[in-house]
Design an enzyme around this catalytic site. Structure first.
Site, PDB file in Angstrom:
ATOM      1  CD  GLU A  25      -1.590  -5.760   5.532  1.00 23.05           C
ATOM      2  OE1 GLU A  25      -1.254  -6.146   4.403  1.00 23.05           O
ATOM      3  OE2 GLU A  25      -1.999  -4.606   5.764  1.00 23.05           O
ATOM      4  CG  HIS A  68      -3.839  -3.577   2.998  1.00 20.79           C
ATOM      5  ND1 HIS A  68      -2.862  -3.052   3.819  1.00 20.79           N
ATOM      6  CD2 HIS A  68      -4.365  -2.540   2.323  1.00 20.79           C
ATOM      7  CE1 HIS A  68      -2.808  -1.741   3.653  1.00 20.79           C
ATOM      8  NE2 HIS A  68      -3.706  -1.411   2.756  1.00 20.79           N
ATOM      9  CB  CYS A 119      -1.000  -0.033   1.155  1.00 24.58           C
ATOM     10  SG  CYS A 119      -2.369   1.121   0.919  1.00 24.58           S
TER      11      CYS A 119
END
Ligand code: MN
Length: 238
Positions: free
Chosen positions: A215, A213, A110
């Site tokens: 994660e 994202h 990001c």
């Protein structure tokens, strides 16, 4: 050979009366899962010290966060630009240049994707809805772990090899995006509206930025896990 490589992760920071580093712990857990040893890097402001930090790691993970100062890519601030952190900008741009010079792999997520682009002379869309009317919703209000828009991955890109396919659905929490690509960078994934969703270095360096994202997704899907795995595997090769 079984040694886990140190992967430095950059944090966000709160700059109030009690300055604090902040990092979503899912980044560190993803690196552990991939066989690396995560280490959170302090946002230092001296080049020599930053070099010392990078000397001690095998790979760099630039995490998400606030907007990049537009003066760094020679633009004045757009009214829709968000919060910026000049200390973090300086730290991450230096850290990336040093990692690049040392041939160490870097994954930017990001904001991290945008930092890579700016470090190499590229520019940023300061607010997608304002500057690119008609684009899709890139700041989703669905849960973090829920992918909301599709991306098309470029053929024969490093990213295609990692994700093992050319189409994916990703989560999306960005109001900014890559505009003009930096030196030696190419777009490796695009949203259906043309917004760049991933970049990578054209040379045989593992310098990769992704706009979504992983994660928040790696516990649910192999492809997101594979991104962290690729960083750690490359770091192991030294
Ligand atoms: Mn998006």
């Amino acid at each position: 050979m079984d040694q886990r490589p140190f992967i430095g992760i950059t944090p966000s920071q709160e700059l109030d009366q009690s300055p604090t580093y902040k990092l979503n712990s899912l980044y560190a857990q993803a690196i552990v899962e991939a066989g690396g040893l995560p280490i959170i890097l302090p946002v230092l402001q001296e080049k020599k010290l930053i070099e010392g930090l990078i000397n001690g790691i095998k790979g760099l993970l630039l995490s998400g966060g606030v907007d990049v100062n537009p003066l760094l890519f020679k633009e004045e601030p757009h009214p829709k630009m968000g919060r910026i952190d000049p200390y973090r900008d300086f730290f991450e741009l230096e850290a990336l240049q040093i990692a690049l010079a040392q041939g160490k792999p870097c994954l930017g997520i990001c904001r991290g994707c945008q930092v890579i682009n700016v470090a190499l002379g590229g520019t940023i869309i300061q607010d997608i809805p304002a500057e690119k009317p008609g684009t899709l919703k890139h700041y989703q209000e669905a849960p973090y772990w829920h992918p909301t828009h599709t991306i098309q991955i470029e053929e024969d890109s490093l990213l295609e090899g990692i994700l093992k396919g050319r189409k994916r659905t990703v989560n999306s929490f960005h109001h900014q995006g890559v505009k003009d690509l930096g030196r030696d960078l190419k777009g490796s994934a695009y949203a259906p509206d043309g917004i760049i969703e991933a970049i990578e270095h054209e040379k045989d360096l593992f310098i990769m930025g992704i706009q979504w994202h992983p994660e928040h997704l790696w516990q649910k899907e192999e492809a997101s896990k594979a991104l962290f795995q690729a960083l750690v595997d490359r770091a192991k090769k030294g």
